[in-house]
Design a protein around this motif. Structure first.
Motif, mmCIF file in Angstrom:
data_model
loop_
_atom_site.group_PDB
_atom_site.id
_atom_site.type_symbol
_atom_site.label_atom_id
_atom_site.label_comp_id
_atom_site.label_asym_id
_atom_site.label_seq_id
_atom_site.Cartn_x
_atom_site.Cartn_y
_atom_site.Cartn_z
ATOM 1 N N SER A 303 6.109 -8.481 4.315
ATOM 2 C CA SER A 303 6.278 -7.638 3.131
ATOM 3 C C SER A 303 6.090 -8.489 1.884
ATOM 4 O O SER A 303 6.640 -9.576 1.774
ATOM 5 C CB SER A 303 7.676 -7.012 3.129
ATOM 6 N N THR A 304 5.310 -7.982 0.940
ATOM 7 C CA THR A 304 5.044 -8.732 -0.279
ATOM 8 C C THR A 304 6.044 -8.370 -1.371
ATOM 9 O O THR A 304 6.374 -7.198 -1.559
ATOM 10 C CB THR A 304 3.614 -8.489 -0.793
ATOM 11 N N PRO A 305 6.539 -9.365 -2.110
ATOM 12 C CA PRO A 305 7.428 -9.088 -3.242
ATOM 13 C C PRO A 305 6.662 -8.661 -4.496
ATOM 14 O O PRO A 305 7.281 -8.279 -5.488
ATOM 15 C CB PRO A 305 8.143 -10.422 -3.462
ATOM 16 N N ASN A 306 5.337 -8.738 -4.464
ATOM 17 C CA ASN A 306 4.538 -8.332 -5.621
ATOM 18 C C ASN A 306 4.655 -6.833 -5.840
ATOM 19 O O ASN A 306 4.643 -6.048 -4.878
ATOM 20 C CB ASN A 306 3.068 -8.694 -5.419
ATOM 21 N N GLN A 307 4.747 -6.428 -7.076
ATOM 22 C CA GLN A 307 4.836 -5.009 -7.394
ATOM 23 C C GLN A 307 3.471 -4.465 -7.815
ATOM 24 O O GLN A 307 2.576 -5.211 -8.230
ATOM 25 C CB GLN A 307 5.868 -4.766 -8.499
ATOM 26 N N ASN A 308 3.323 -3.156 -7.644
ATOM 27 C CA ASN A 308 2.105 -2.446 -8.062
ATOM 28 C C ASN A 308 0.848 -2.947 -7.350
ATOM 29 O O ASN A 308 -0.216 -3.082 -7.957
ATOM 30 C CB ASN A 308 1.919 -2.561 -9.581
ATOM 31 N N VAL A 309 0.961 -3.237 -6.049
ATOM 32 C CA VAL A 309 -0.210 -3.691 -5.291
ATOM 33 C C VAL A 309 -0.563 -2.722 -4.157
ATOM 34 O O VAL A 309 -1.389 -3.045 -3.295
ATOM 35 C CB VAL A 309 0.004 -5.109 -4.715
ATOM 36 N N GLU A 310 0.050 -1.551 -4.152
ATOM 37 C CA GLU A 310 -0.182 -0.600 -3.062
ATOM 38 C C GLU A 310 -1.655 -0.246 -2.899
ATOM 39 O O GLU A 310 -2.138 -0.068 -1.773
ATOM 40 C CB GLU A 310 0.637 0.681 -3.293
ATOM 41 N N MET A 311 -2.367 -0.153 -4.005
ATOM 42 C CA MET A 311 -3.780 0.229 -3.940
ATOM 43 C C MET A 311 -4.637 -0.870 -3.300
ATOM 44 O O MET A 311 -5.783 -0.624 -2.920
ATOM 45 C CB MET A 311 -4.311 0.555 -5.336
ATOM 46 N N LEU A 312 -4.078 -2.070 -3.161
ATOM 47 C CA LEU A 312 -4.809 -3.188 -2.560
ATOM 48 C C LEU A 312 -4.494 -3.357 -1.078
ATOM 49 O O LEU A 312 -5.051 -4.228 -0.416
ATOM 50 C CB LEU A 312 -4.458 -4.493 -3.296
ATOM 51 N N LEU A 313 -3.599 -2.511 -0.559
ATOM 52 C CA LEU A 313 -3.134 -2.637 0.821
ATOM 53 C C LEU A 313 -3.661 -1.480 1.666
ATOM 54 O O LEU A 313 -3.766 -0.358 1.199
ATOM 55 C CB LEU A 313 -1.607 -2.668 0.856
ATOM 56 N N GLY A 314 -3.969 -1.775 2.919
ATOM 57 C CA GLY A 314 -4.538 -0.770 3.806
ATOM 58 C C GLY A 314 -3.505 0.224 4.310
ATOM 59 O O GLY A 314 -2.294 -0.001 4.245
ATOM 60 N N GLU A 315 -3.987 1.338 4.838
ATOM 61 C CA GLU A 315 -3.117 2.405 5.332
ATOM 62 C C GLU A 315 -2.247 1.929 6.496
ATOM 63 O O GLU A 315 -1.067 2.274 6.585
ATOM 64 C CB GLU A 315 -3.978 3.601 5.770
ATOM 65 N N GLN A 316 -2.819 1.115 7.391
ATOM 66 C CA GLN A 316 -2.046 0.627 8.534
ATOM 67 C C GLN A 316 -0.856 -0.202 8.070
ATOM 68 O O GLN A 316 0.253 -0.067 8.593
ATOM 69 C CB GLN A 316 -2.942 -0.213 9.461
ATOM 70 N N TYR A 317 -1.090 -1.043 7.086
ATOM 71 C CA TYR A 317 -0.018 -1.881 6.542
ATOM 72 C C TYR A 317 1.053 -1.011 5.883
ATOM 73 O O TYR A 317 2.256 -1.178 6.129
ATOM 74 C CB TYR A 317 -0.612 -2.862 5.531
ATOM 75 N N LEU A 318 0.652 -0.087 5.050
ATOM 76 C CA LEU A 318 1.600 0.733 4.316
ATOM 77 C C LEU A 318 2.416 1.639 5.230
ATOM 78 O O LEU A 318 3.558 1.987 4.909
ATOM 79 C CB LEU A 318 0.856 1.574 3.268
ATOM 80 N N ASN A 319 1.844 2.021 6.373
ATOM 81 C CA ASN A 319 2.536 2.914 7.302
ATOM 82 C C ASN A 319 3.357 2.186 8.358
ATOM 83 O O ASN A 319 4.038 2.831 9.161
ATOM 84 C CB ASN A 319 1.525 3.833 8.002
#
Length: 355
Positions: A303-319
């Protein structure tokens, strides 16, 4: 082969770590101009990110690995800490090492980069570090799809079929914390009666154990790893384990138990004996830049502590619930916090007795 004593294995690890850390001194004139040395957990930095740094900035980021925080800390507190440019340290331990004079304050750099992170992570790393990764503790396991693991008790009170196929991480905080959460107690409790409850539960589990080491330490020992089906672990460990096994084998899975978890935060820090060079600053800025942090997190799988990076992450990671736990579980979880000297001693005694 005769089993090595724990004292001999500790000494051997120390000698190997010392040899690795002093190596840069002897090759200084050849490569130090373009090399930065990072003391890190294994599989905790994407090779893609390292290659990109080399190709883009002509900096060769070399890693030296540790699997034991005590060994790492002993080196940081010694003269050999001066051979390291960067080190990854858990946020609570970081504050302690900073007060002991082993870590350099880098408040100016922290303030410069603060907008990249959720404020709570900046506050946790404090003046001594820059947020790098966060995650949870839980259970890694493998088996057929009908196997269900939902509770810390599934690990601490295993079925007879799992006798000799269980691994626990014999760390004074994490080991006892898991047992306390299994009975709905604060995993960082200092109450002696709570610690006694944890001890009794762990004592019953002891005959089922194959290993008392962190499961990723078994990667170099195929016989041990192949004998394990369930273990204490951290978010992302399943990703590492699956990357080294055959496709035909059961996949490792990770679950945060229903009773809750302890949330950890790792920070990038600079040893006190090492100067904060322009190149080290460049590496820190690079690793924490939104695009690189997202790439690193989604390939090393933490998990990344960086904020506002969701658009840079893939669907598999986010789910992935191991990476992005449900808010209900997070609400029942705990952040690491310092323990008193007495509590640390009591926990260490329990660990040594269980060995």
């Amino acid at each position: 082969m005769r089993e090595l004593s724990s004292e001999f294995r500790y000494a051997l690890r120390m000698l190997l770590a010392i040899a690795c850390l002093t190596a840069p001194l002897y090759s200084h004139h050849v490569q130090a101009q373009h090399s930065t040395y990072l003391y890190n957990w294994e599989a905790f930095l994407s090779p893609v990110v390292i290659d990109k740094l080399r190709n883009t900035h002509q900096i060769d980021l070399k890693q030296i690995y540790f699997s034991d925080e005590a060994v790492r800390d002993e080196l940081l507190l010694s003269e050999r800490g001066k051979t390291i440019d960067l080190v990854v340290v858990e946020s609570v331990r970081l504050q302690s090492l900073g007060k002991q004079g082993a870590i350099k304050p880098i408040k100016a750099l922290s303030d410069e980069l603060a907008d990249r992170f959720d404020p709570k992570w900046v506050a946790a790393c404090g003046d001594y570090g820059i947020p790098y990764a966060w995650g949870t503790s839980g259970i890694v396991f493998r088996g057929s799809e009908d196997i269900s693991v939902t509770s810390w008790r599934d690990l601490l009170e295993p079925s007879e079929a799992l006798r000799g196929r269980v691994s626990m991480y014999f760390h004074p905080v994490d080991l006892i914390g898991a047992a306390l959460m299994a009975v709905d107690l604060d995993p960082l409790s200092e109450r002696e009666q709570d610690l006694q409850v944890a001890y009794q539960l762990l004592k019953k589990q002891r005959p089922y154990l194959k290993s008392t080491n962190y499961i990723l330490d078994s990667i170099g020992n195929g016989n041990t790893l192949n004998s394990l089906d369930i273990a204490f672990g951290f978010s992302g460990d399943h990703h590492v384990l699956n990357s080294i096994q055959d496709e035909s084998e059961f996949k490792w899975k990770y679950v945060i138990p229903k009773e809750g978890t302890i949330i950890w935060l790792e920070c990038l820090a600079v040893p006190e004996g090492r100067s904060l060079s322009d190149q080290t600053i460049q590496v820190i800025r690079y690793l924490t830049a939104p695009e690189i942090a997202a790439l690193n997190a989604s390939t090393a799988w933490f998990s990344t502590p960086n904020q506002n990076v969701e658009m840079l992450l893939g669907e598999q990671y986010l789910n992935d619930k191991a990476i992005n736990p449900d808010l209900e579980l997070i609400s029942k979880s705990y952040l690491y916090r310092p323990l008193s000297g007495k509590a640390q001693l009591l926990r260490q005694r329990i660990v040594e007795d269980l060995r």
